[in-house]
Design an enzyme around this catalytic site. Sequence first.
Site, PDB file in Angstrom:
ATOM      1  N   ASN A   9      42.213  -5.092 -28.235  1.00 35.50           N
ATOM      2  CA  ASN A   9      41.101  -5.949 -28.317  1.00 35.50           C
ATOM      3  C   ASN A   9      41.278  -6.485 -29.727  1.00 35.50           C
ATOM      4  O   ASN A   9      40.681  -6.141 -30.903  1.00 35.50           O
ATOM      5  CB  ASN A   9      39.761  -5.349 -28.304  1.00 35.50           C
ATOM      6  CG  ASN A   9      38.562  -6.581 -28.361  1.00 35.50           C
ATOM      7  OD1 ASN A   9      39.022  -7.477 -28.460  1.00 35.50           O
ATOM      8  ND2 ASN A   9      37.411  -5.893 -28.463  1.00 35.50           N
ATOM      9  N   LYS A  11      39.681  -8.994 -31.004  1.00 31.84           N
ATOM     10  CA  LYS A  11      38.365  -9.620 -31.444  1.00 31.84           C
ATOM     11  C   LYS A  11      38.663 -11.021 -32.039  1.00 31.84           C
ATOM     12  O   LYS A  11      39.422 -11.708 -31.847  1.00 31.84           O
ATOM     13  CB  LYS A  11      37.735  -8.502 -32.405  1.00 31.84           C
ATOM     14  CG  LYS A  11      37.643  -7.143 -31.769  1.00 31.84           C
ATOM     15  CD  LYS A  11      36.464  -6.433 -32.563  1.00 31.84           C
ATOM     16  CE  LYS A  11      36.729  -5.110 -32.085  1.00 31.84           C
ATOM     17  NZ  LYS A  11      35.536  -4.030 -32.498  1.00 31.84           N
ATOM     18  N   HIS A  96      31.805  -5.673 -23.539  1.00 34.31           N
ATOM     19  CA  HIS A  96      32.068  -4.854 -24.838  1.00 34.31           C
ATOM     20  C   HIS A  96      30.794  -4.983 -25.710  1.00 34.31           C
ATOM     21  O   HIS A  96      29.730  -5.682 -25.266  1.00 34.31           O
ATOM     22  CB  HIS A  96      33.138  -5.850 -25.763  1.00 34.31           C
ATOM     23  CG  HIS A  96      33.640  -5.182 -26.717  1.00 34.31           C
ATOM     24  ND1 HIS A  96      33.022  -5.325 -28.121  1.00 34.31           N
ATOM     25  CD2 HIS A  96      34.643  -4.375 -27.004  1.00 34.31           C
ATOM     26  CE1 HIS A  96      33.477  -4.473 -28.884  1.00 34.31           C
ATOM     27  NE2 HIS A  96      34.495  -3.984 -28.250  1.00 34.31           N
ATOM     28  N   GLU A  98      30.283  -5.403 -28.597  1.00 36.28           N
ATOM     29  CA  GLU A  98      29.554  -6.584 -29.303  1.00 36.28           C
ATOM     30  C   GLU A  98      29.139  -7.875 -28.583  1.00 36.28           C
ATOM     31  O   GLU A  98      28.106  -8.656 -29.161  1.00 36.28           O
ATOM     32  CB  GLU A  98      30.799  -7.140 -30.120  1.00 36.28           C
ATOM     33  CG  GLU A  98      31.181  -6.051 -31.331  1.00 36.28           C
ATOM     34  CD  GLU A  98      32.581  -5.876 -31.669  1.00 36.28           C
ATOM     35  OE1 GLU A  98      33.357  -6.614 -31.220  1.00 36.28           O
ATOM     36  OE2 GLU A  98      33.039  -4.748 -32.099  1.00 36.28           O
ATOM     37  N   GLU A 168      33.270   3.311 -24.606  1.00 36.82           N
ATOM     38  CA  GLU A 168      33.361   3.236 -25.983  1.00 36.82           C
ATOM     39  C   GLU A 168      31.829   3.428 -26.665  1.00 36.82           C
ATOM     40  O   GLU A 168      30.913   2.559 -26.606  1.00 36.82           O
ATOM     41  CB  GLU A 168      33.349   1.528 -26.164  1.00 36.82           C
ATOM     42  CG  GLU A 168      34.916   1.003 -25.580  1.00 36.82           C
ATOM     43  CD  GLU A 168      35.551  -0.057 -26.168  1.00 36.82           C
ATOM     44  OE1 GLU A 168      36.602   0.026 -26.698  1.00 36.82           O
ATOM     45  OE2 GLU A 168      34.623  -1.100 -26.753  1.00 36.82           O
ATOM     46  N   GLY A 174      34.837   0.488 -34.758  1.00 37.83           N
ATOM     47  CA  GLY A 174      34.910  -0.107 -35.968  1.00 37.83           C
ATOM     48  C   GLY A 174      34.360   0.575 -37.139  1.00 37.83           C
ATOM     49  O   GLY A 174      34.249   0.127 -38.278  1.00 37.83           O
ATOM     50  N   SER A 214      37.684   3.450 -32.725  1.00 37.40           N
ATOM     51  CA  SER A 214      38.261   3.957 -33.825  1.00 37.40           C
ATOM     52  C   SER A 214      39.584   4.900 -33.386  1.00 37.40           C
ATOM     53  O   SER A 214      39.734   5.862 -34.008  1.00 37.40           O
ATOM     54  CB  SER A 214      37.477   4.840 -34.690  1.00 37.40           C
ATOM     55  OG  SER A 214      36.359   3.892 -35.398  1.00 37.40           O
TER      56      SER A 214
HETATM   57  C1  PEP Z   1      36.870  -1.918 -29.806  1.00 39.47           C
HETATM   58  O1  PEP Z   1      36.366  -3.116 -30.215  1.00 39.47           O
HETATM   59  O2  PEP Z   1      37.036  -2.121 -28.427  1.00 39.47           O
HETATM   60  C2  PEP Z   1      37.241  -0.983 -30.621  1.00 39.47           C
HETATM   61  C3  PEP Z   1      37.294   0.187 -29.942  1.00 39.47           C
HETATM   62  O3  PEP Z   1      37.180  -1.137 -31.877  1.00 39.47           O
HETATM   63  P1  PEP Z   1      37.900   0.028 -32.926  1.00 39.47           P
HETATM   64  O4  PEP Z   1      39.224   0.473 -32.219  1.00 39.47           O
HETATM   65  O5  PEP Z   1      38.017  -0.762 -34.074  1.00 39.47           O
HETATM   66  O6  PEP Z   1      36.849   1.100 -33.135  1.00 39.47           O
END
Ligand code: PEP
Length: 256
Positions: A9, A11, A96, A98, A168, A174, A214
Amino acid sequence: MRRYLVAGNWKMNLKQESALALAKALAAACPGGDTRIDVLVAPPFPYLLPVKQAVAGSNVTVGAQNAYFEQPGAFTGETSVEMIADCGCKAVILGHSERRHVLGETDAVINKKVKAVLAKGLDVILCVGELLADRDAGNTEAVLDEQMKGGLAGISEEQMAKIVIAYEPVWAIGTGRTASPEQAESAHAHLRNWLKTHYTAGVADTTRILYGGSVKPDNAAELMGQPDVDGALVGGASLKPEQFLPIIQAAQGLTR
Ligand code: PEP
């Protein structure tokens, strides 16, 4: 057996030049015909078409990070599923954290989007996950149940073949703070059991559940090695080939 899916992703990151360089590096490392695992990238909308062209013929498919649920028409600033399909996308990431927590999307809105994406024959990667406060209060499973129920309302057993779930935990996205393999497996096993209870044992057995939060080269194999973890949804580490490729290779090495 469920085939691993590693999805990146991107973003709201990269520019055309860097997006294309990344896409080409991934395509070179994932040649067509190498179907040990599925690999998908979700670039920002302006780069869907050039990225799709850059990965043509490889084992890398392209998805979108969002879609609007209405038919094409007077919806300034939105992007229809039809347009996303027209760009050659195979899937759309929905729900997601966000979109939920920064853009205010509710389960009801996400559910409309799930239905709109399925109606055009694309796959859905439906993200669910609890806030840190939910986890600390012991509400992780209740939050996951609510998001699954809301996001999948009215979705049939047949339609579930086009759905991937991504667990997630919001506190791990992040932040550099990853769920432990045990925490991830526990949530994934719970989600699989939810699928068994609300659909069938067959749906539970075949639906892929990705872990996201992460994921990095040094934790990918252990996380994806858990019995109910079927791949990864990767944010930050998907922006650099030297980080994303080892995650893809970790999944290839684990192939069931
Ligand atoms: C994501 O945005 O779906 C995500 C898991 O981000 P990150 O890997 O940066 O934590």
